[in-house]
Design a protein around this motif. Sequence first.
Motif, PDB file in Angstrom:
ATOM      1  N   ALA A  14       0.842  -1.191   0.000  1.00 33.47           N
ATOM      2  CA  ALA A  14       0.000   0.000   0.000  1.00 33.47           C
ATOM      3  C   ALA A  14       0.881   1.246   0.000  1.00 33.47           C
ATOM      4  O   ALA A  14       1.894   1.306   0.700  1.00 33.47           O
ATOM      5  CB  ALA A  14      -0.910   0.002   1.222  1.00 33.47           C
ATOM      6  N   GLY A  15       0.477   2.212  -0.801  1.00 39.56           N
ATOM      7  CA  GLY A  15       1.266   3.424  -0.954  1.00 39.56           C
ATOM      8  C   GLY A  15       2.254   3.354  -2.096  1.00 39.56           C
ATOM      9  O   GLY A  15       2.835   4.383  -2.490  1.00 39.56           O
ATOM     10  N   GLN A  82      -0.300   3.997 -15.389  1.00 44.44           N
ATOM     11  CA  GLN A  82       0.584   4.267 -14.254  1.00 44.44           C
ATOM     12  C   GLN A  82      -0.279   4.446 -13.018  1.00 44.44           C
ATOM     13  O   GLN A  82      -1.169   5.297 -12.999  1.00 44.44           O
ATOM     14  CB  GLN A  82       1.409   5.531 -14.502  1.00 44.44           C
ATOM     15  CG  GLN A  82       2.315   5.899 -13.362  1.00 44.44           C
ATOM     16  CD  GLN A  82       3.461   4.908 -13.169  1.00 44.44           C
ATOM     17  OE1 GLN A  82       4.156   4.561 -14.116  1.00 44.44           O
ATOM     18  NE2 GLN A  82       3.641   4.462 -11.931  1.00 44.44           N
ATOM     19  N   MET A  83      -0.011   3.641 -12.011  1.00 40.51           N
ATOM     20  CA  MET A  83      -0.820   3.660 -10.793  1.00 40.51           C
ATOM     21  C   MET A  83       0.068   4.050  -9.615  1.00 40.51           C
ATOM     22  O   MET A  83       1.121   3.435  -9.400  1.00 40.51           O
ATOM     23  CB  MET A  83      -1.438   2.286 -10.553  1.00 40.51           C
ATOM     24  CG  MET A  83      -2.222   1.756 -11.740  1.00 40.51           C
ATOM     25  SD  MET A  83      -3.057   0.188 -11.406  1.00 40.51           S
ATOM     26  CE  MET A  83      -1.650  -0.889 -11.166  1.00 40.51           C
ATOM     27  N   THR A  84      -0.346   5.051  -8.869  1.00 38.55           N
ATOM     28  CA  THR A  84       0.406   5.500  -7.705  1.00 38.55           C
ATOM     29  C   THR A  84      -0.496   5.531  -6.479  1.00 38.55           C
ATOM     30  O   THR A  84      -1.721   5.439  -6.588  1.00 38.55           O
ATOM     31  CB  THR A  84       1.003   6.896  -7.941  1.00 38.55           C
ATOM     32  OG1 THR A  84      -0.062   7.833  -8.110  1.00 38.55           O
ATOM     33  CG2 THR A  84       1.891   6.918  -9.168  1.00 38.55           C
ATOM     34  N   SER A  85       0.114   5.665  -5.322  1.00 39.01           N
ATOM     35  CA  SER A  85      -0.622   5.727  -4.046  1.00 39.01           C
ATOM     36  C   SER A  85      -1.640   4.601  -3.951  1.00 39.01           C
ATOM     37  O   SER A  85      -2.801   4.823  -3.602  1.00 39.01           O
ATOM     38  CB  SER A  85      -1.311   7.083  -3.899  1.00 39.01           C
ATOM     39  OG  SER A  85      -0.378   8.137  -3.963  1.00 39.01           O
ATOM     40  N   ASP A  90      -7.542  -1.116  -4.506  1.00 41.90           N
ATOM     41  CA  ASP A  90      -7.139  -1.207  -5.914  1.00 41.90           C
ATOM     42  C   ASP A  90      -6.828  -2.641  -6.332  1.00 41.90           C
ATOM     43  O   ASP A  90      -6.556  -2.899  -7.508  1.00 41.90           O
ATOM     44  CB  ASP A  90      -5.910  -0.329  -6.163  1.00 41.90           C
ATOM     45  CG  ASP A  90      -6.187   1.146  -5.956  1.00 41.90           C
ATOM     46  OD1 ASP A  90      -5.353   1.812  -5.314  1.00 41.90           O
ATOM     47  OD2 ASP A  90      -7.230   1.617  -6.448  1.00 41.90           O
ATOM     48  N   THR A  91      -6.855  -3.561  -5.387  1.00 42.85           N
ATOM     49  CA  THR A  91      -6.614  -4.969  -5.708  1.00 42.85           C
ATOM     50  C   THR A  91      -7.702  -5.486  -6.642  1.00 42.85           C
ATOM     51  O   THR A  91      -8.888  -5.385  -6.350  1.00 42.85           O
ATOM     52  CB  THR A  91      -6.591  -5.818  -4.427  1.00 42.85           C
ATOM     53  OG1 THR A  91      -5.464  -5.435  -3.632  1.00 42.85           O
ATOM     54  CG2 THR A  91      -6.488  -7.302  -4.759  1.00 42.85           C
ATOM     55  N   VAL A 120      -2.591  -5.436  -3.790  1.00 40.85           N
ATOM     56  CA  VAL A 120      -1.997  -4.432  -2.923  1.00 40.85           C
ATOM     57  C   VAL A 120      -2.097  -4.928  -1.479  1.00 40.85           C
ATOM     58  O   VAL A 120      -3.207  -5.210  -0.997  1.00 40.85           O
ATOM     59  CB  VAL A 120      -2.693  -3.067  -3.069  1.00 40.85           C
ATOM     60  CG1 VAL A 120      -1.989  -2.021  -2.211  1.00 40.85           C
ATOM     61  CG2 VAL A 120      -2.713  -2.637  -4.524  1.00 40.85           C
ATOM     62  N   SER A 121      -0.964  -5.042  -0.828  1.00 35.98           N
ATOM     63  CA  SER A 121      -0.947  -5.530   0.553  1.00 35.98           C
ATOM     64  C   SER A 121      -0.789  -4.362   1.513  1.00 35.98           C
ATOM     65  O   SER A 121      -0.182  -3.334   1.184  1.00 35.98           O
ATOM     66  CB  SER A 121       0.205  -6.512   0.747  1.00 35.98           C
ATOM     67  OG  SER A 121       1.435  -5.858   0.553  1.00 35.98           O
TER      68      SER A 121
END
Length: 122
Positions: A14-15, A82-85, A90-91, A120-121
């Motif tokens: 995460a993040g 492109q994936m951020t934060s 979002d999983t 996303v963990s």
Amino acid sequence: QVQLVESGGGLVQAGGSLRLSCATSGRTFSVSAMGWFRQAPGKEREFVATKNWGNKDTSYADSVKGRFTISRDNAKNTVYLQMTSLTREDTAVYYCVAGKDTSLAWTAYDYWGQGTQVTVSS
């Protein structure tokens, strides 16, 4: 026919950030818009992002606006997300789509990829 092959998925904290790729081949001149959808376990498939590279029309889901960016490398015939934060929400399995114009509806597109898993963990 247009073929779409996604890659770049995986496990991220995460993040963190991740970039998905969608390699295109075939009659790519027949499509002007490409986008991304996702489906989380037990949930409906949902719209993520789309862009028409002819008229530049671009849309993002409210849940990803400001965090995700759709782009394209013409030389590589590849579209990116492109994936951020990233958060656990979002999983999902992320799918690349292509069609004649942008739409928030999965069925409006003519071609779909097989999907790539993003986890996303926390």
